[in-house]
Design a protein around this motif. Structure first.
Motif, PDB file in Angstrom:
ATOM      1  N   GLU A 174      -2.145  -9.791  -6.287  1.00  0.00           N
ATOM      2  CA  GLU A 174      -1.173 -10.108  -5.252  1.00  0.00           C
ATOM      3  C   GLU A 174      -1.733  -9.708  -3.904  1.00  0.00           C
ATOM      4  N   ARG A 185      -0.092 -10.322 -16.963  1.00  0.00           N
ATOM      5  CA  ARG A 185       0.044 -10.766 -15.580  1.00  0.00           C
ATOM      6  C   ARG A 185      -0.820  -9.913 -14.654  1.00  0.00           C
ATOM      7  N   ASN A 240       8.854  -8.302   7.094  1.00  0.00           N
ATOM      8  CA  ASN A 240       9.350  -9.310   6.174  1.00  0.00           C
ATOM      9  C   ASN A 240       9.377 -10.694   6.795  1.00  0.00           C
ATOM     10  N   LEU A 241       9.557 -10.708   8.083  1.00  0.00           N
ATOM     11  CA  LEU A 241       9.659 -11.991   8.764  1.00  0.00           C
ATOM     12  C   LEU A 241       8.318 -12.703   8.807  1.00  0.00           C
ATOM     13  N   ILE A 243       2.977 -15.858   7.215  1.00  0.00           N
ATOM     14  CA  ILE A 243       3.631 -17.160   7.142  1.00  0.00           C
ATOM     15  C   ILE A 243       3.506 -17.862   8.494  1.00  0.00           C
ATOM     16  N   PHE A 302       5.431 -11.816   6.708  1.00  0.00           N
ATOM     17  CA  PHE A 302       4.576 -11.793   5.528  1.00  0.00           C
ATOM     18  C   PHE A 302       5.383 -12.041   4.270  1.00  0.00           C
ATOM     19  N   ARG A 303       4.707 -12.556   3.294  1.00  0.00           N
ATOM     20  CA  ARG A 303       5.308 -12.559   1.960  1.00  0.00           C
ATOM     21  C   ARG A 303       4.204 -12.237   0.967  1.00  0.00           C
ATOM     22  N   ARG A 304       4.618 -11.766  -0.190  1.00  0.00           N
ATOM     23  CA  ARG A 304       3.622 -11.429  -1.208  1.00  0.00           C
ATOM     24  C   ARG A 304       3.258 -12.689  -1.957  1.00  0.00           C
ATOM     25  N   GLU A 305       1.969 -12.892  -2.077  1.00  0.00           N
ATOM     26  CA  GLU A 305       1.506 -14.098  -2.751  1.00  0.00           C
ATOM     27  C   GLU A 305       0.816 -13.681  -4.046  1.00  0.00           C
ATOM     28  N   ARG A 306       1.034 -14.462  -5.076  1.00  0.00           N
ATOM     29  CA  ARG A 306       0.471 -14.124  -6.377  1.00  0.00           C
ATOM     30  C   ARG A 306      -0.567 -15.188  -6.724  1.00  0.00           C
ATOM     31  N   LEU A 307      -1.766 -14.770  -7.013  1.00  0.00           N
ATOM     32  CA  LEU A 307      -2.820 -15.744  -7.285  1.00  0.00           C
ATOM     33  C   LEU A 307      -3.548 -15.401  -8.581  1.00  0.00           C
ATOM     34  N   PRO A 314      12.170  -6.650 -19.182  1.00  0.00           N
ATOM     35  CA  PRO A 314      12.624  -7.617 -20.178  1.00  0.00           C
ATOM     36  C   PRO A 314      11.562  -8.633 -20.588  1.00  0.00           C
ATOM     37  N   GLU A 315      10.531  -8.774 -19.761  1.00  0.00           N
ATOM     38  CA  GLU A 315       9.498  -9.736 -20.142  1.00  0.00           C
ATOM     39  C   GLU A 315       8.632  -9.184 -21.275  1.00  0.00           C
TER      40      GLU A 315
END
Lengths: 247, 337
Positions: free
Chosen positions: B332, B326, B5-6, B337, B8-13, B317-318
Motif C-alpha cells: 500500500e 494480501r 485526507n483531502l 489525488i 491523499f488516499r491509500r492505494e493498494r497495488l 472475518p476474512e
C-alpha cells in the motif's frame, strides 16, 4: 437543500465519482442522467449513506477499500460520514434500484415496516396516501410482495420510501425495466409526490419519460459531470437529445 | 488528518512479481523464484519435518491436527460448491465404523481397511446425502447436522457394531512412522489436490453452482450429479480421516459421530479463511495445538478458546490466511489525488 461538492469516490483504485458537484434546490425535481457505470447508483448510495456502511464492512473484511472525499451538505449540515439511519431521520430517503421489497411480506406489511420511524396513527394516513397515489395497489393490499409484477413492486418500493416521510426523496432508476405505459404513469406519480412538498432527486438512463416533469438535470459520464442545465437547456442540447432522449 | 485526507488516499497495488507471474509468467531472478516457491515449499517442508521433531504427546497432537485439517478441507470443499455442511462428523463416523468393522470381524489389516473405508465410505455418504442435494443453504445444513446423531443413536439402540461400548483392540499401525507421515501426507495431497481441482474447469462449475445454481442448470449441466460427485470427494476425505483414527486409537465407538468433528473443522476453516483450503489447514494447525496448550487452564479452557474464536471472527472475518496472502502479495502507498 442538498449540496454535493467535489465528491470523489474510489472503489480500490477505480474511480467511481470524479470531482462531482451538484445542487438540489428545495422543492425541485432534479434528474441525474447517465449510462450504465456512469456512477448514478454510487452517487445515490453516497447521498443516502449506504456507502458509509459498505465502507465499514469492506474495511473490516479486508475487502475493497472505498475512499470517500469531498463535501456533502444537507440544509447546511455536513453529512458525508454520518450513518444512513440518521440521514433517514433527517429526511433523506432512498428508493433503491431494482425495486427491492420484502418478498415474503404482503403489501401492507411492507409499508408498515417502511414506516418504522413514523408514529403509528400517522402510518395509517401515509399508507392511505400511498394507495391514493397508486390506486392499483389498493386491490393488492394482502398479496405477498414477491408475487407482484415488476411495475407493482416499483410502486410499492416508492410507496415504502414515502411512508418514511422524506423531505428529500432519492429515486434510483425508478423506471428501470418497465413498459413505456407504466413509465409515464410513474412519471405522473412522481409529479404528484412532488406536489406534496417533497424535493426529488431521480436518476435515469433514458430521459424521455422524465423530461416533462423535471426542473433541472445533470448528465454524468464516467463519474464526471458533463452537462448540466434546466429542462429547456437540456432539451435543446444536441448531445442530450441524441444520447438520452433518443431523438 | 482532515487536511491530509483531502489530498491523499491509500492505494493498494499488487507486487510486480505477483502481477508478472499471474499473467506472462516471467521470472527473472532467484529472489523471484524464492518469492513464489517459499509460501508453498515452507509449509510442505515444515509439515514433513515436524513428525521427526515432535514425538510422544505432541506427536499425537500433530496427528490430530492433521486429521481435523482433513475434515476442515472436506468442509471447505463442500462449501465451495454451495453445500454448507454441519455434519463432517457423519463422514468421520462412517469411515471409522467401516474400518472398525472390517478390522474386527474380518481381521483385515489397515492397509486394506483404510482404502476400502475411504472409497466405500465416500460412496455411502454420497448415496445417503443424494436425496438432499436439492436442498439449499440452511436445509442442507440441518440434514447434515442430524445425520451423525441418527447413526450414533441407531448404533447405541440396536447394539450393532459394538453398541455403546464400541469395538476395541483393533489392529494398530505396525510402524511408528506410518501414522504421522500418513496423516501429514494425506493432508498435503488433499490440500494441493483440492486447490488444483478448484482451479480447473471442474472446480469452476462447482464454484458457479455455489453462486447461482439455476444459471448453471441453464448451461445444460446436471448440478445434482455434480453435487453428488462433490459429496463423494468430500465424503471420501472425511471417511479416510475416520478410518485412520480408528486404527490410531485402536477403538471405534459412537463417539466417532460426536459433534466436535462437525464444529471444529468449521471453526478451523472460519479462523483460517474459507474458500482457499490453505486457510482450513492453517486454522486447524493453529486451533488444535492451541486447545491442547490450554489444557492447563482446565475448566476455563473452553471459555478461553471461545473468546479467542470470537475475537478472531469479529476482528478478522476474512480469516488469517486471506490476511497474510494480501499482505504478501500487495503493498500500500499514499497517492496524491
Amino acid at each position: 437543500m442538498l449540496e454535493v461538492k467535489n465528491l470523489m469516490v474510489f472503489f480500490e483504485n477505480a474511480i467511481a465519482l470524479n470531482d462531482l458537484s451538484l445542487e438540489v434546490e428545495k422543492g425541485k425535481i432534479v434528474a441525474v442522467l447517465g449510462s450504465n457505470s456512469a456512477g448514478k447508483t454510487t452517487l445515490m448510495n453516497t447521498i443516502s449513506g449506504l456507502l458509509v456502511d459498505m465502507k465499514k464492512k469492506e474495511d473490516r473484511r479486508g475487502g475493497e477499500r472505498i475512499t470517500l472525499l469531498g463535501a456533502l451538505k444537507f440544509e447546511g449540515e455536513d453529512i458525508l460520514t454520518i450513518k444512513p439511519s440518521l440521514r433517514v431521520r433527517k429526511g433523506i430517503v432512498l428508493s433503491r434500484e431494482r425495486h427491492p421489497v420484502f418478498r415474503e411480506s404482503d403489501v401492507v406489511e411492507n409499508l408498515k415496516i417502511a414506516g418504522y420511524l413514523t408514529e403509528k396513527h400517522k402510518v395509517k394516513e401515509e399508507m392511505e396516501d400511498v394507495f391514493q397515489l397508486f390506486p392499483h395497489l389498493t386491490k393488492l393490499r394482502h398479496r405477498k410482495a414477491g408475487l407482484l409484477s415488476g411495475g407493482e413492486q416499483q410502486m410499492l418500493a416508492i410507496g415504502m420510501a414515502l411512508v418514511a416521510r422524506p423531505r428529500l426523496l432519492l429515486m434510483d432508476e425508478p423506471l428501470l425495466g418497465l413498459s413505456p405505459a407504466i413509465q409515464s404513469d410513474l412519471a405522473r406519480a412522481i409529479r404528484d409526490i412532488h406536489k406534496k412538498n417533497i424535493t426529488i432527486l431521480v436518476t435515469e438512463q433514458f430521459a424521455r419519460p422524465l423530461m416533462p416533469i423535471i426542473d433541472r438535470g445533470y448528465v454524468i459520464e464516467n463519474g464526471m459531470l458533463v452537462i448540466s442545465g434546466t429542462r429547456e437547456e437540456l432539451a435543446d442540447n444536441p448531445e442530450v437529445r441524441a444520447s438520452y432522449l433518443g431523438v | 488528518m482532515a487536511e491530509a485526507n483531502l489530498k491523499f488516499r491509500r492505494e493498494r497495488l499488487d507486487r510486480g512479481i505477483k502481477a508478472r507471474s499471474d499473467t506472462i509468467y516471467v521470472i527473472s531472478s532467484y529472489r523471484e523464484i524464492l518469492y513464489l516457491l517459499l509460501p508453498r515449499v515452507l509449509p510442505v517442508v515444515g509439515l514433513l519435518v515436524l513428525p521427526l521433531v515432535l514425538t510422544g504427546y505432541w506427536g499425537k497432537v500433530l496427528i490430530y491436527a492433521c486429521i481435523l485439517g482433513l475434515l476442515a478441507l472436506s468442509w471447505d470443499f463442500l462449501a465451495s460448491c454451495g453445500m454448507f455442511s454441519l455434519g463432517q462428523a457423519f463422514f468421520f463416523g462412517v469411515g471409522s465404523f467401516i474400518a472398525g468393522a472390517l478390522a474386527k470381524y474380518l481381521q483385515w489389516p489397515p492397509l486394506l481397511t483404510i482404502p476400502v473405508a475411504t472409497l466405500g465410505g465416500g460412496i455411502l455418504c454420497a448415496a445417503f446425502l443424494s436425496p438432499v442435494v436439492r436442498l439449499r443453504g440452511i436445509y442442507f445444513a440441518m440434514i447434515t447436522l442430524v445425520g451423525p446423531m441418527l447413526f450414533s443413536r441407531l448404533i447405541i439402540a440396536t447394539e450393532y457394531l459394538g453398541g455403546s461400548h464400541g469395538l476395541s483392540s483393533l489392529t494398530p499401525f505396525t510402524n511408528k512412522w506410518v501414522p504421522p507421515y500418513l496423516a501429514v501426507g494425506a493432508l498435503l495431497v488433499c490440500l494441493f489436490g483440492f486447490r488444483r481441482i478448484i482451479n480447473e474447469d471442474y472446480g469452476l462449475v462447482l464454484n458457479a453452482i455455489r453462486d447461482d445454481d439455476r444459471a448453471v442448470m441453464s448451461a445444460a449441466i446436471n448440478i445434482y450429479w455434480r453435487k453428488i460427485q462433490a459429496l463423494f470427494i468430500a465424503g471420501s476425505v472425511g471417511c479416510f480421516a475416520g478410518a485412520f483414527m480408528t486404527h490410531q486409537y485402536q477403538f471405534v465407538g459412537p463417539s466417532a459421530f460426536a459433534l466436535d468433528y462437525s464444529i471444529l473443522p468449521l471453526t478451523a476453516a472460519a479462523l483460517g479463511g474459507a474458500g482457499t483450503f490453505a486457510g482450513a489447514v492453517f486454522g486447524s494447525l493453529i486451533l488444535v495445538p492451541l486447545s491442547e496448550a490450554l489444557r492447563v487452564l482446565a475448566g476455563l479452557r473452553i471459555t478461553f478458546y471461545c473468546i479467542v474464536l470470537i475475537i478472531c471472527i469479529i476482528g478478522l472475518p476474512e480469516g488469517i490466511f486471506h490476511y497474510l496472502q494480501r499482505k504478501y502479495q500487495q503493498f500500500e502507498r499514499l497517492t496524491e489525488i
